[in-house]
Design a protein around this motif. Structure first.
Motif, PDB file in Angstrom:
ATOM      1  N   ALA A   1      28.556   9.078 -11.726  1.00 14.20           N
ATOM      2  CA  ALA A   1      27.486   7.669 -11.565  1.00 14.20           C
ATOM      3  C   ALA A   1      27.381   7.195 -10.293  1.00 14.20           C
ATOM      4  O   ALA A   1      28.589   7.221  -9.395  1.00 14.20           O
ATOM      5  N   ILE A   2      26.459   6.601  -9.892  1.00 11.60           N
ATOM      6  CA  ILE A   2      25.922   6.155  -8.622  1.00 11.60           C
ATOM      7  C   ILE A   2      25.825   4.632  -8.577  1.00 11.60           C
ATOM      8  O   ILE A   2      24.568   4.471  -9.408  1.00 11.60           O
ATOM      9  N   ILE A   3      26.286   3.764  -8.088  1.00  7.30           N
ATOM     10  CA  ILE A   3      25.650   2.659  -7.576  1.00  7.30           C
ATOM     11  C   ILE A   3      24.906   2.651  -6.254  1.00  7.30           C
ATOM     12  O   ILE A   3      25.545   2.744  -5.217  1.00  7.30           O
ATOM     13  N   MET A   4      23.538   2.628  -6.439  1.00  9.31           N
ATOM     14  CA  MET A   4      22.582   2.834  -5.271  1.00  9.31           C
ATOM     15  C   MET A   4      22.539   1.443  -4.583  1.00  9.31           C
ATOM     16  O   MET A   4      21.740   0.837  -4.837  1.00  9.31           O
ATOM     17  N   ASP A   5      23.294   1.286  -3.436  1.00 11.06           N
ATOM     18  CA  ASP A   5      23.240   0.193  -2.949  1.00 11.06           C
ATOM     19  C   ASP A   5      22.804   0.362  -1.296  1.00 11.06           C
ATOM     20  O   ASP A   5      23.257   1.385  -0.879  1.00 11.06           O
ATOM     21  N   GLY A   6      22.028  -0.695  -0.783  1.00 11.10           N
ATOM     22  CA  GLY A   6      21.864  -0.624   0.646  1.00 11.10           C
ATOM     23  C   GLY A   6      20.283  -0.493   1.098  1.00 11.10           C
ATOM     24  O   GLY A   6      20.154  -0.495   2.162  1.00 11.10           O
ATOM     25  N   ASN A   7      19.445  -0.554   0.083  1.00 10.37           N
ATOM     26  CA  ASN A   7      18.048  -0.319   0.332  1.00 10.37           C
ATOM     27  C   ASN A   7      17.626  -1.646   1.332  1.00 10.37           C
ATOM     28  O   ASN A   7      16.743  -1.371   2.003  1.00 10.37           O
ATOM     29  N   GLY A   8      18.014  -2.859   0.936  1.00  4.95           N
ATOM     30  CA  GLY A   8      17.640  -3.884   1.619  1.00  4.95           C
ATOM     31  C   GLY A   8      18.014  -3.691   3.268  1.00  4.95           C
ATOM     32  O   GLY A   8      17.115  -4.114   4.150  1.00  4.95           O
ATOM     33  N   ARG A   9      19.379  -3.442   3.388  1.00 12.27           N
ATOM     34  CA  ARG A   9      19.882  -3.422   4.765  1.00 12.27           C
ATOM     35  C   ARG A   9      19.287  -2.426   5.312  1.00 12.27           C
ATOM     36  O   ARG A   9      18.957  -2.414   6.836  1.00 12.27           O
ATOM     37  N   TRP A  10      18.868  -1.353   4.629  1.00 19.83           N
ATOM     38  CA  TRP A  10      18.239  -0.070   5.415  1.00 19.83           C
ATOM     39  C   TRP A  10      16.979  -0.382   5.913  1.00 19.83           C
ATOM     40  O   TRP A  10      16.480  -0.444   7.305  1.00 19.83           O
ATOM     41  N   ALA A  11      16.164  -1.312   5.194  1.00 18.60           N
ATOM     42  CA  ALA A  11      14.897  -1.649   5.533  1.00 18.60           C
ATOM     43  C   ALA A  11      14.935  -2.778   6.733  1.00 18.60           C
ATOM     44  O   ALA A  11      14.109  -2.586   7.606  1.00 18.60           O
TER      45      ALA A  11
ATOM     46  N   ALA B   1      20.022   1.085 -11.378  1.00 17.30           N
ATOM     47  CA  ALA B   1      18.795   1.069 -10.880  1.00 17.30           C
ATOM     48  C   ALA B   1      18.577  -0.417 -10.616  1.00 17.30           C
ATOM     49  O   ALA B   1      17.722  -0.797  -9.947  1.00 17.30           O
ATOM     50  N   PHE B   2      19.116  -1.196 -11.834  1.00 18.02           N
ATOM     51  CA  PHE B   2      18.794  -2.681 -11.726  1.00 18.02           C
ATOM     52  C   PHE B   2      19.873  -3.205 -12.970  1.00 18.02           C
ATOM     53  O   PHE B   2      19.771  -3.071 -13.871  1.00 18.02           O
TER      54      PHE B   2
ATOM     55  N   ARG C   1      29.735   4.588  -4.734  1.00 22.13           N
ATOM     56  CA  ARG C   1      28.920   3.341  -4.293  1.00 22.13           C
ATOM     57  C   ARG C   1      28.534   3.693  -3.038  1.00 22.13           C
ATOM     58  O   ARG C   1      29.632   3.808  -1.894  1.00 22.13           O
ATOM     59  N   THR C   2      27.370   3.544  -2.648  1.00 24.63           N
ATOM     60  CA  THR C   2      26.888   3.621  -1.170  1.00 24.63           C
ATOM     61  C   THR C   2      26.809   2.245  -0.546  1.00 24.63           C
ATOM     62  O   THR C   2      27.198   0.929  -1.213  1.00 24.63           O
ATOM     63  N   SER C   3      26.925   2.127   0.745  1.00 29.51           N
ATOM     64  CA  SER C   3      26.336   0.791   1.570  1.00 29.51           C
ATOM     65  C   SER C   3      27.568   0.175   2.134  1.00 29.51           C
ATOM     66  O   SER C   3      27.403  -0.905   2.571  1.00 29.51           O
ATOM     67  N   GLY C   4      28.578   0.610   1.751  1.00 28.53           N
ATOM     68  CA  GLY C   4      29.978  -0.027   2.492  1.00 28.53           C
ATOM     69  C   GLY C   4      30.864  -1.081   1.446  1.00 28.53           C
ATOM     70  O   GLY C   4      31.575  -1.498   1.652  1.00 28.53           O
TER      71      GLY C   4
END
Ligand code: IPE
Ligand code: IPE
Ligand code: MG
Length: 249
Positions: free
Chosen positions: A15-25, A62-63, A187-190
Motif C-alpha cells: 500500500a502506498i501513500i503517494m505524497d509530495g506532488n505539490g512540493r515537487w511542482a 489517491a484522494f 509513504r513518500t515525501s518524508g
C-alpha cells in the motif's frame, strides 16, 4: 543478511501513500497540478513494476475525504485528471491482466469520475495478475464507522449475535473485505504519518518512509523498499526464536 526472512519473499500486498506532488511542482516553479500530472506517470511506472515483480495487490492512496478541503480548482483538476487517466490507462491495465478495484466512498464521487471508475472495474474484473486498488474519497475512520453500523444492523435484524462479533466479522464489513491486509506500507515525501489510511488493515504491516517525492518514486525506489522489507523479521508478538523455529523445515 536477512533475519528469518527468505530473500526472495515479495510482499503480497503493498500500500502506498503517494505524497509530495505539490512540493515537487513547487521545486520546478510550476503549479501544483503539474505535480499531480507527473504523479500519474509514477502511478503507471509503479503499477507496471509491481505487477512485473509479482506483487498481487497494490493499493494507492489517491484522494482522501480530507482532500475535499483543498482549493476548489485543485480538487476539480484532480477529479478531471482521474477521469482522463482512467480513460487513457484502462486498456494497458487490461492488456497487463491487472484488475482495477476501488475503496472509499465511491458513491459520492462526481458522476464522471464514478462512471470512468466503474467502467474500468467492469472491464478488468476477470483479470488475475494483480489487483490495483485505488483509495478514492477514502477515510479509514469512516470505513470503521461504516463497518460498525453494518454490524449493528445485523444484530438488530437478528442475523448476528453480539457475542459472535470478532475480528473476522469486522474485517468482512470493510471496503477491503476481499483483499488481504498490506504487508508493506510506503509513504513518500518524508512525512511520517498515516493520514487516515487503512488504520485497521495496517495492524501488522511493515512501514517504510522515504524522503523521495512521489513524482520521483520509480522502480528502483520500489525495489529498495522491498529489499528493506525483506530484511525485517515479522514477529507478530512472538519471540525471534519462535519465528526461527517455525521456519525450520
Ligand atoms: C499527494 O501529493 C497527492 C494527493 C494528496 C492528491 P500532495 O498534493 O499532497 O503534495 P504535497 O504534500 O503538497 O507536496
Ligand atoms: C495523504 O496525503 C492523502 C493522499 C496521498 C491521497 P495528504 O498530503 O493529503 O496528507 P497530509 O495532509 O499531509 O496529512
Ligand atoms: Mg501531501
Amino acid at each position: 543478511m536477512s533475519k528469518g526472512h527468505v530473500k526472495s519473499e515479495i510482499p503480497n500486498h503493498i500500500a502506498i501513500i503517494m505524497d509530495g506532488n505539490g512540493r515537487w511542482a513547487k521545486k520546478q516553479g510550476k503549479p501544483r497540478i503539474f505535480g499531480h500530472r507527473e504523479g500519474v506517470r509514477s502511478v503507471r511506472r509503479i503499477t507496471e513494476a509491481a505487477a512485473e515483480i509479482g506483487v498481487k495487490h497494490l493499493t494507492l492512496y489517491a484522494f482522501s475525504t480530507e482532500n475535499w478541503n483543498r482549493p476548489k480548482f485543485e480538487v476539480n483538476a484532480l477529479m478531471t485528471l482521474l477521469v482522463d487517466t482512467l480513460k487513457t490507462e484502462i486498456d494497458s491495465l487490461h492488456k497487463n491482466n491487472i484488475k482495477l478495484n476501488a475503496i472509499g466512498d465511491i458513491e459520492s464521487l462526481p458522476f464522471l469520475s464514478k462512471r470512468a471508475l466503474l467502467n474500468g472495474i467492469e472491464k478488468t474484473k476477470n483479470n488475475t495478475k494483480m489487483t490495483l486498488n485505488l483509495a478514492l474519497n477514502y477515510s479509514a475512520q469512516l470505513e470503521i464507522v461504516k463497518a460498525s453500523k453494518a454490524i449493528a444492523e445485523d444484530v438488530k435484524n437478528n442475523v448476528l449475535k453480539v457475542e459472535d462479533i470478532n475480528e473476522n466479522i469486522f474485517q468482512s464489513k470493510l471496503y477491503t473485505k476481499d483483499i488481504p491486509n498490506p504487508d508493506l506500507l510506503i509513504r513518500t515525501s518524508g512525512e511520517t504519518r498515516i493520514s487516515n489510511f487503512l488504520l485497521w488493515q495496517i495492524a501488522y504491516a511493515e512501514l517504510y518512509f522515504t524522503p523521495v517525492l512521489w513524482p520521483e518514486f520509480g522502480k528502483e525506489e520500489l525495489l529498495a523498499s522491498i529489499n528493506d522489507f525483506q530484511n525485517r523479521e515479522r514477529r507478530y508478538g512472538q519471540t525471534s526464536e519462535q519465528i526461527a523455529a517455525s521456519k525450520k523445515p
